[in-house]
Design an enzyme around this catalytic site. Structure first.
Site, PDB file in Angstrom:
ATOM      1  N   GLU A  50       0.824  -1.209   0.000  1.00 51.25           N
ATOM      2  CA  GLU A  50       0.000   0.000   0.000  1.00 51.25           C
ATOM      3  C   GLU A  50       0.860   1.261   0.000  1.00 51.25           C
ATOM      4  OE1 GLU A  50      -3.122   0.461  -0.477  1.00 51.25           O
ATOM      5  OE2 GLU A  50      -3.651  -1.653  -0.551  1.00 51.25           O
ATOM      6  N   TYR A 133      -6.526   6.634   4.275  1.00 49.36           N
ATOM      7  CA  TYR A 133      -6.742   5.601   3.259  1.00 49.36           C
ATOM      8  C   TYR A 133      -5.928   4.353   3.561  1.00 49.36           C
ATOM      9  CZ  TYR A 133      -5.820   2.683  -0.699  1.00 49.36           C
ATOM     10  OH  TYR A 133      -5.656   1.565  -1.473  1.00 49.36           O
ATOM     11  N   ASP A 151     -10.016   4.995  -2.599  1.00 50.20           N
ATOM     12  CA  ASP A 151      -8.929   5.560  -3.385  1.00 50.20           C
ATOM     13  C   ASP A 151      -9.517   6.132  -4.673  1.00 50.20           C
ATOM     14  OD1 ASP A 151      -9.544   3.373  -4.951  1.00 50.20           O
ATOM     15  OD2 ASP A 151      -7.539   2.485  -4.903  1.00 50.20           O
ATOM     16  N   CYS A 210     -18.990  -1.263 -19.474  1.00 48.30           N
ATOM     17  CA  CYS A 210     -20.185  -1.431 -18.647  1.00 48.30           C
ATOM     18  C   CYS A 210     -20.871  -2.779 -18.875  1.00 48.30           C
ATOM     19  CB  CYS A 210     -21.168  -0.288 -18.907  1.00 48.30           C
ATOM     20  SG  CYS A 210     -20.503   1.347 -18.471  1.00 48.30           S
ATOM     21  N   CYS A 213     -19.714  -5.259 -16.315  1.00 48.74           N
ATOM     22  CA  CYS A 213     -19.725  -4.848 -14.916  1.00 48.74           C
ATOM     23  C   CYS A 213     -20.825  -5.556 -14.128  1.00 48.74           C
ATOM     24  CB  CYS A 213     -19.921  -3.327 -14.821  1.00 48.74           C
ATOM     25  SG  CYS A 213     -19.993  -2.717 -13.118  1.00 48.74           S
TER      26      CYS A 213
END
Length: 359
Positions: A50, A133, A151, A210, A213
């Protein structure tokens, strides 16, 4: 425009089902199949990844992370190393304050926490270099706590999913509220990584796919034809341009004149070429670091930082063996590795090498 009153609400489980089949394979990640058998991620690996991923692409970190783990397989190993070694290994990853905080955090965990990272969001947030975060990401992924993780990828997914037209950064509180509402109690670590993967591979910035998705049937942005227009962003001011000079001095034995930059400021603690401050185009040239017949290389170095563009001129000279520079010190060829230089300094080195046509 379509009536949205009959659109179902997005469900975390739909995304988790998609993730179980399409999760990215990353060297720091425990995949969903392993998690299902009870394997938990190593908090050290999650933390390291991270920190490395902040302001750096996954493609870059994918190649660098295994090198870090080979050199420092545990937080105690990292804590025991010299700062210069960490800074050298970090070269090219940018945002070098992260590397200094990486070592500070490792030493605090090793020396004061018996080598174990805190298992709570609040405990993680208290460590050097860990912000909201990162604390949320580690607590969710490493400890499976329902910490809302947000994020850039997740902001984009949420803005489209709920058709939030308020521009960023003003929209962040609204987006965070949506993230909090959707974060499940079951498998929150997998869920956080699933939203990240969705944003990185399907709900991309320019051409979202899309049709693939798992949330397309519940996405207000997609169903109202506004997905590619979201998230909106407040127009940013143009970045200023700064100028500077670096001096590359080489002795006949191949030793190069380098300096370690001050800990504070850009490229703090990194190796670099002596040179000027980075100021306006009309700033006077500094005094060279040693008496020599300095020459200007043809061309210039251009590099962009977060808040400004930089244009560097490169001066070079052959220095005598007896040279006593006013700044920096000579580094012999057996000690110098170009890869230890931050990117902008490596660009200057590459330009110089091209000019002198060294093997």
């Amino acid at each position: 425009m379509r009536d949205t009153t009959d659109i179902p609400k997005p469900r975390a489980q739909d995304l988790l089902t998609w993730y179980d089949h399409h999760a990215r394979v990353l060297p720091w990640r425990v995949g969903p199949a392993e998690r299902a058998t009870g394997v938990m991620p190593d908090p050290y690996r999650v933390w390291l990844s991270e920190i490395m991923l902040q302001q750096t692409t996954v493609a870059t970190v994918r190649g660098r992370f295994p090198r870090f783990m080979t050199r420092w397989p545990s937080v105690r190993d990292l804590a025991a190393t010299d700062e210069a070694d960490v800074m050298a290994e970090w070269a090219g990853l940018g945002y070098y304050a992260r590397a200094r905080n990486l070592l500070k955090c490792a030493r605090q965990v090793s020396d004061h926490m018996d080598g174990a990272f805190p298992g709570t969001y609040e405990g993680l947030l208290a460590l050097p270099g860990i912000g909201p975060y990162t604390a949320a990401a580690i607590s969710a992924i490493a400890y499976d706590l329902p910490s809302p993780v947000m994020d850039g990828n997740i902001e984009r997914v949420m803005a489209r999913l709920f058709a939030i037209s308020t521009p960023l950064p003003a929209a962040k509180p609204v987006l965070r509220a949506r993230v909090t509402d959707l974060t499940p109690q079951a498998r929150p670590g997998d869920y956080a990584q699933a939203v990240m993967d969705l944003g990185a591979t399907i709900c991309t910035a320019r051409r979202p796919t899309c049709s693939l998705c798992p949330w397309s049937g519940a996405c207000l942005g997609h169903l109202t034809g506004r997905a590619t227009d979201l998230p909106r962003k407040t127009a940013q001011k143009p970045k200023p341009t700064r100028h500077g000079i670096v001096y590359i001095g080489a002795r006949a034995d191949g030793a190069l004149l380098l300096e370690t930059r001050p800990d504070k400021g850009l490229l703090g603690g990194m190796l670099g070429w002596p040179g000027s401050d980075w100021e306006g185009a009309d700033a006077p040239a500094p005094t060279p670091p040693a008496d020599a017949a300095w020459q200007s290389l043809t061309g210039e170095i251009r590099h962009t930082f977060t808040h400004f563009h930089l244009i560097l001129k490169v001066e070079f000279a052959t220095l005598p063996q007896t040279a006593e520079p006013s700044v920096g010190q000579f580094m012999t060829p057996d000690r110098f590795r170009p890869g230890d230089l931050p990117t902008v300094m490596r660009k200057a080195y590459d330009l110089w090498r091209k000019h002198i046509n060294r093997p």
